[in-house]
Enzyme design. Structure first.
Site, PDB file in Angstrom:
ATOM      1  N   ASP A  51       0.692  -1.264  -0.050  1.00 50.11           N
ATOM      2  CA  ASP A  51       0.270  -0.054   0.082  1.00 50.11           C
ATOM      3  C   ASP A  51       0.956   1.416   0.043  1.00 50.11           C
ATOM      4  O   ASP A  51       1.600   1.535   0.758  1.00 50.11           O
ATOM      5  CB  ASP A  51      -0.939   0.190   1.300  1.00 50.11           C
ATOM      6  CG  ASP A  51      -2.022   0.620   1.038  1.00 50.11           C
ATOM      7  OD1 ASP A  51      -2.085   1.805   0.282  1.00 50.11           O
ATOM      8  OD2 ASP A  51      -3.141   0.600   1.972  1.00 50.11           O
ATOM      9  N   ASP A  52       0.595   2.023  -1.244  1.00 47.70           N
ATOM     10  CA  ASP A  52       1.400   3.327  -1.159  1.00 47.70           C
ATOM     11  C   ASP A  52       2.953   3.147  -1.482  1.00 47.70           C
ATOM     12  O   ASP A  52       3.679   3.953  -0.871  1.00 47.70           O
ATOM     13  CB  ASP A  52       1.159   4.343  -0.021  1.00 47.70           C
ATOM     14  CG  ASP A  52      -0.153   4.796  -0.042  1.00 47.70           C
ATOM     15  OD1 ASP A  52      -1.192   4.436  -0.906  1.00 47.70           O
ATOM     16  OD2 ASP A  52      -0.756   5.501   0.658  1.00 47.70           O
ATOM     17  N   CYS A  91      -5.878   4.043  -4.340  1.00 49.99           N
ATOM     18  CA  CYS A  91      -6.150   2.654  -3.872  1.00 49.99           C
ATOM     19  C   CYS A  91      -7.258   1.928  -4.296  1.00 49.99           C
ATOM     20  O   CYS A  91      -7.204   0.688  -5.145  1.00 49.99           O
ATOM     21  CB  CYS A  91      -6.374   2.798  -2.277  1.00 49.99           C
ATOM     22  SG  CYS A  91      -4.952   3.791  -1.413  1.00 49.99           S
ATOM     23  N   LYS A 145      -6.430  -5.192   3.518  1.00 50.77           N
ATOM     24  CA  LYS A 145      -7.351  -4.261   3.273  1.00 50.77           C
ATOM     25  C   LYS A 145      -8.359  -4.557   1.997  1.00 50.77           C
ATOM     26  O   LYS A 145      -7.808  -4.907   0.727  1.00 50.77           O
ATOM     27  CB  LYS A 145      -6.503  -2.921   2.760  1.00 50.77           C
ATOM     28  CG  LYS A 145      -7.195  -1.656   2.261  1.00 50.77           C
ATOM     29  CD  LYS A 145      -6.134  -0.569   1.827  1.00 50.77           C
ATOM     30  CE  LYS A 145      -6.595   0.579   1.230  1.00 50.77           C
ATOM     31  NZ  LYS A 145      -5.501   1.597   1.122  1.00 50.77           N
ATOM     32  N   HIS A 147     -11.198  -2.012   0.900  1.00 54.78           N
ATOM     33  CA  HIS A 147     -11.333  -0.719   0.278  1.00 54.78           C
ATOM     34  C   HIS A 147     -12.238  -0.715  -0.855  1.00 54.78           C
ATOM     35  O   HIS A 147     -11.708   0.123  -1.698  1.00 54.78           O
ATOM     36  CB  HIS A 147      -9.953  -0.152  -0.023  1.00 54.78           C
ATOM     37  CG  HIS A 147     -10.146   1.371   0.235  1.00 54.78           C
ATOM     38  ND1 HIS A 147      -9.127   2.436  -0.263  1.00 54.78           N
ATOM     39  CD2 HIS A 147     -11.178   2.274   0.718  1.00 54.78           C
ATOM     40  CE1 HIS A 147      -9.550   3.754  -0.233  1.00 54.78           C
ATOM     41  NE2 HIS A 147     -10.571   3.400   0.478  1.00 54.78           N
ATOM     42  N   ASP A 307       0.007  -0.649  -4.981  1.00 55.42           N
ATOM     43  CA  ASP A 307      -1.184  -0.463  -5.651  1.00 55.42           C
ATOM     44  C   ASP A 307      -1.306   0.911  -6.152  1.00 55.42           C
ATOM     45  O   ASP A 307      -2.107   1.325  -6.998  1.00 55.42           O
ATOM     46  CB  ASP A 307      -2.435  -0.387  -4.471  1.00 55.42           C
ATOM     47  CG  ASP A 307      -2.152   0.446  -3.352  1.00 55.42           C
ATOM     48  OD1 ASP A 307      -0.791   1.138  -3.171  1.00 55.42           O
ATOM     49  OD2 ASP A 307      -3.149   0.927  -2.582  1.00 55.42           O
ATOM     50  N   ASN A 308      -0.449   1.806  -5.803  1.00 44.64           N
ATOM     51  CA  ASN A 308      -0.144   3.077  -6.349  1.00 44.64           C
ATOM     52  C   ASN A 308       1.238   3.731  -5.929  1.00 44.64           C
ATOM     53  O   ASN A 308       2.013   3.000  -5.067  1.00 44.64           O
ATOM     54  CB  ASN A 308      -1.062   4.198  -6.275  1.00 44.64           C
ATOM     55  CG  ASN A 308      -1.561   4.196  -4.563  1.00 44.64           C
ATOM     56  OD1 ASN A 308      -2.870   3.889  -4.277  1.00 44.64           O
ATOM     57  ND2 ASN A 308      -0.774   4.613  -3.871  1.00 44.64           N
ATOM     58  N   LYS A 324       1.510   9.578  -5.322  1.00 41.74           N
ATOM     59  CA  LYS A 324       0.009   9.209  -5.372  1.00 41.74           C
ATOM     60  C   LYS A 324      -1.039  10.127  -5.634  1.00 41.74           C
ATOM     61  O   LYS A 324      -0.947  11.291  -5.403  1.00 41.74           O
ATOM     62  CB  LYS A 324      -0.352   8.572  -4.008  1.00 41.74           C
ATOM     63  CG  LYS A 324      -1.737   8.041  -3.713  1.00 41.74           C
ATOM     64  CD  LYS A 324      -1.838   7.694  -2.276  1.00 41.74           C
ATOM     65  CE  LYS A 324      -3.187   7.413  -1.828  1.00 41.74           C
ATOM     66  NZ  LYS A 324      -3.324   6.560  -0.345  1.00 41.74           N
TER      67      LYS A 324
END
Length: 362
Positions: A51-52, A91, A145, A147, A307-308, A324
């Site tokens: 994540d990130d 995300c 996660k 989301h 994811d990004n 992001k």
């Protein structure tokens, strides 16, 4: 659903008409063939979203002081590194694209993330990757996660093709007490959308206050893997496991031992992000070690991606421009590799610069 004839036709078109490079042909054919159940010896498939995680937040890109020794070793010696791997800039959009195989603009999730006060979710008018694997005989598990909305039960993981779910529905929560905090547009003055957000299947997971979230995700993953290791059977169904790691998203929380690895004179946002990333590296090491030590690795294909891009003041996307939530390369081009004992030996330690997007994994 594909029939065998349609599959072979699709492969023929891919090779002769689209002229897909040979390395990508092999990966796509492997993924497609086993996802539709052509071979009884189908591999286990694990897909991990960090994540990130920024382009330069992994050591194997050789430009960072973030410590990811295990990821670096796995990527460079046992994996096919994807240097032109693209996702969406946020995300929700990336996760929707991965699970549906469709660009998020086709169902209205291209611009924003789904916050807890939104009365909608990822449409049920499309079949998810989990549905497809399940239809073709796979056991399906999700950790971490989600989301993608939870405005009604039918939009949550165990109603979307996953046999089990251990994780959280929202975009983030406290790493330690698992409370989600966010202001709600329609809430009365002084109120917000605070709430406990940790679940095992449909039930609230309690008793984990003080357990660091990434450690918990590792533990839940190992519990599932132990079921397969302890019940080894040549006729057992293969599994598809989707792990949406919470690291290295906000809030800026990390175990002290990991924070001490990074300079105190830098902003806590960056320091905690690096510490969270090193935690992620350690947890991945423990999961892969378990797979190897318990006879599961050789029949497993593992895909890792962010994811990004990294968030401004938190992640590092050098030498790419942007962060992001931007459409510059720094927002949408991220670290990724394919690994696992099932990966052809000829592909291990190799680099592929052909463009890959997260919709391609469907």
């Amino acid at each position: 659903f594909f029939s065998k004839i349609k599959f072979y036709l699709a492969v023929e078109i891919m090779i002769t008409v689209i002229a897909v490079p040979v390395k990508l042909q092999r990966l796509m054919c492997l993924w497609l063939a086993y996802a539709i159940g052509i071979d009884a010896s189908a591999p286990n498939i694990i897909f991990m979203f960090a994540d990130d995680l920024g382009f330069n937040d992994v050591g194997y890109h050789s430009l960072t002081d973030t410590q990811t020794p295990f990821i670096d070793s796995l990527a460079t010696t046992e994996s096919l590194i994807l240097t032109s791997n693209y996702v969406q800039r946020l995300c929700t959009a990336s996760r929707a694209a991965f699970l549906t195989g469709r660009y998020p603009i086709r169902y209205g999730l291209q611009h924003h993330v789904l916050t807890n006060d939104k009365p909608y979710a990822l449409t049920r008018q499309v079949s998810l990757l989990s549905d497809e694997f399940k239809y073709h005989g796979y056991n399906t598990h999700m950790i971490g996660k989600w989301h993608l909305g939870f405005s009604a039960w039918e939009y949550t993981p165990t109603f979307r093709g996953f046999d089990t779910f251990s994780g959280f529905y929202s975009g983030y929560s406290s790493y330690w007490n698992h409370i989600y905090r966010e202001s709600c547009a329609d809430a009365p003055p002084g109120q917000n959308c605070d709430g406990h957000d940790l679940r095992i299947n449909e039930d609230a997971a309690t008793g984990f206050d003080g357990v660091y979230g990434v450690f918990w995700e590792r533990d839940e993953t190992l519990k599932i893997l132990a079921n397969y290791a302890n019940n080894a059977d040549d006729d057992a169904n293969p599994f598809f496991m989707y792990i949406g790691w919470r690291a290295s998203h906000i809030p800026s929380q990390a175990p002290l031992d990991y924070l001490k690895l990074y300079a105190e004179d830098q902003e806590m946002s960056r320091r905690a992000h690096q510490a969270q990333t090193t935690v992620l590296d350690t947890m991945m090491s423990e999961i892969v070690d378990y797979l190897k030590n318990n006879g599961l690795w050789d029949n497993t294909l593992l895909v890792f991606s962010s994811d990004n891009g990294g968030q401004i003041n938190f992640g590092d996307n050098s030498p790419l421009r942007g962060y992001k939530n931007t459409s510059f390369e720094g927002g949408v081009r991220v670290p990724a590799f394919v690994s696992g004992g099932y990966l052809s030996e000829s592909q291990r330690g190799q680099i592929m610069d052909t463009v890959v997007h997260c919709v391609d994994w469907y």
